[in-house]
Motif scaffolding. Structure first.
Motif, short mmCIF file in Angstrom:
data_model
loop_
_atom_site.label_atom_id
_atom_site.label_comp_id
_atom_site.label_asym_id
_atom_site.label_seq_id
_atom_site.Cartn_x
_atom_site.Cartn_y
_atom_site.Cartn_z
N PRO A 14 0.90 -1.24 0.17
CA PRO A 14 -0.02 -0.10 0.47
C PRO A 14 0.46 0.68 -0.07
CG PRO A 14 0.21 -1.32 2.35
CD PRO A 14 1.09 -1.64 1.43
N ARG A 15 0.59 1.75 -0.71
CA ARG A 15 0.81 4.01 -0.71
C ARG A 15 0.60 4.63 0.51
NH1 ARG A 15 3.37 0.70 -4.38
NH2 ARG A 15 3.73 1.75 -6.09
N TRP A 16 1.25 5.04 0.88
CA TRP A 16 0.29 5.84 2.27
C TRP A 16 0.96 7.78 1.83
CZ3 TRP A 16 -2.37 3.69 5.36
CH2 TRP A 16 -1.97 2.26 5.21
N SER A 36 -0.23 18.52 17.74
CA SER A 36 1.02 18.84 16.30
C SER A 36 -0.03 17.46 15.99
CB SER A 36 1.98 19.64 15.60
OG SER A 36 2.88 19.07 16.55
N ALA A 37 0.02 17.17 14.97
CA ALA A 37 -0.28 15.39 14.59
C ALA A 37 0.42 14.63 13.22
CB ALA A 37 -1.28 15.45 15.35
N VAL A 38 0.85 13.94 13.30
CA VAL A 38 0.69 13.32 11.71
C VAL A 38 0.08 12.18 11.51
CG1 VAL A 38 2.52 11.97 9.87
CG2 VAL A 38 2.98 13.74 12.27
N VAL A 39 -0.88 12.07 10.57
CA VAL A 39 -2.39 11.29 10.06
C VAL A 39 -2.00 10.51 9.31
CG1 VAL A 39 -4.72 10.71 9.69
CG2 VAL A 39 -3.66 12.65 11.54
N ARG A 40 -1.78 8.84 8.92
CA ARG A 40 -1.58 8.28 7.88
C ARG A 40 -2.51 8.36 7.20
NH1 ARG A 40 0.88 2.66 8.50
NH2 ARG A 40 -1.26 1.74 8.69
N VAL A 41 -2.71 7.85 5.99
CA VAL A 41 -4.05 7.75 4.94
C VAL A 41 -3.16 6.90 3.55
CG1 VAL A 41 -5.31 9.59 5.81
CG2 VAL A 41 -4.58 9.99 3.85
N ARG A 100 -3.12 6.45 0.09
CA ARG A 100 -2.54 7.51 -1.43
C ARG A 100 -3.77 8.07 -2.00
NH1 ARG A 100 1.24 6.40 -5.53
NH2 ARG A 100 -0.35 4.50 -6.31
N GLY A 101 -4.94 7.29 -2.41
CA GLY A 101 -5.75 7.93 -2.97
C GLY A 101 -7.46 8.49 -2.41
N ASP A 102 -7.14 8.09 -1.19
CA ASP A 102 -8.11 9.38 -0.65
C ASP A 102 -7.51 10.36 0.77
OD1 ASP A 102 -9.72 6.63 -0.36
OD2 ASP A 102 -8.69 5.55 0.50
N VAL A 103 -6.68 11.13 0.61
CA VAL A 103 -5.75 12.14 1.21
C VAL A 103 -7.56 12.80 1.38
CG1 VAL A 103 -4.47 14.52 0.99
CG2 VAL A 103 -3.51 12.17 0.50
N GLU A 104 -7.56 13.57 0.20
CA GLU A 104 -9.49 14.25 0.40
C GLU A 104 -10.21 13.97 1.16
OE1 GLU A 104 -9.01 17.23 -1.18
OE2 GLU A 104 -6.69 17.02 -1.32
N GLY A 120 -0.48 20.49 5.73
CA GLY A 120 -0.05 19.89 4.08
C GLY A 120 -0.08 18.44 4.37
N VAL A 121 0.34 17.51 3.28
CA VAL A 121 0.42 16.86 2.54
C VAL A 121 2.06 16.21 2.54
CG1 VAL A 121 -0.50 14.87 1.41
CG2 VAL A 121 -2.26 16.63 2.03
N GLY A 122 2.24 15.11 3.31
CA GLY A 122 3.50 14.66 2.84
C GLY A 122 3.99 13.00 1.80
N GLY A 123 4.10 13.43 1.24
CA GLY A 123 4.98 11.95 1.41
C GLY A 123 5.66 11.00 2.09
N THR A 124 6.50 11.29 2.79
CA THR A 124 6.80 10.53 4.31
C THR A 124 6.66 11.42 4.90
OG1 THR A 124 9.16 11.44 3.66
CG2 THR A 124 8.95 9.28 2.55
N VAL A 125 6.68 10.36 6.19
CA VAL A 125 5.95 11.19 7.87
C VAL A 125 8.33 12.20 7.88
CG1 VAL A 125 6.72 10.23 10.11
CG2 VAL A 125 5.61 8.45 8.26
N ARG A 126 8.87 11.76 7.46
CA ARG A 126 10.22 13.07 7.65
C ARG A 126 9.47 14.14 6.91
NH1 ARG A 126 16.77 11.69 7.02
NH2 ARG A 126 16.96 13.81 7.29
#
Length: 159
Positions: A10-12, A67-72, A74-78, A101-107
């Motif tokens: 899966p892509r996140w 502040s938080a980082v939420v993982r979803v 790839r196709g379900d960002v909106e 904002g949205v990032g491709g990696t946690v970092r």
């Protein structure tokens, strides 16, 4: 057991989320995760929220801010952004939640969208409604202590 090949994994995507509330309250990780699940489930339904798989990966909180980082997926960002935007209270506490904002990696998400250390509000005495009141100031937002709780104000509302 073997790992899946890279093209089948899966892509996140990772959402940087900012949470703001009144200065004397602190939001916990568990409370925010519960509200996130319920918001997604109520807005999108069981099947879509299960497919989206919103998961809270990082969480940092101080008095009045988090502040938080939420993982979803790839196709379900909106849909995830819509579910996060529907959160208006955590427990009994009113909150303002914003996806920065949205990032491709946690970092990359943490580096770009998560402020560290979180800003602590400055406490000062202000003139509000013809009397002196205690207030907490964050950037241009002011939370004035009144008899019935807090009142939100801006720099232009106080003297």
């Amino acid at each position: 057991m073997r790992h899946l090949p890279k093209h089948l994994r899966p892509r996140w995507r990772y959402l940087g989320v900012e949470i703001e509330t009144w200065p004397n309250t602190r939001v916990s990780r568990g409370q925010f995760q519960r509200e996130l699940y319920f918001s997604a489930q109520n807005l999108l339904g069981d099947a879509v929220s299960a497919r989206m798989d919103c998961r809270l990966l990082g969480f940092d909180a101080v008095e009045g801010m988090a502040s938080a980082v939420v993982r979803v997926r790839r196709g379900d960002v909106e849909p995830a952004r819509a579910a996060i935007a529907c959160i208006d209270t955590i427990g009994e506490t009113p909150v303002r939640v914003r996806v920065r904002g949205v990032g491709g990696t946690v970092r990359s998400c943490e580096e770009r969208y998560i402020r560290r250390p979180l800003e602590t509000p400055e406490e000062r005495t202000v003139a509000f409604e013809n009397s002196e009141q205690q207030a907490f100031v964050r950037q241009q937002r002011v939370a004035v202590c009144t008899d019935s709780g807090f009142a939100g104000a801006t720099d232009f509302d106080i003297e």
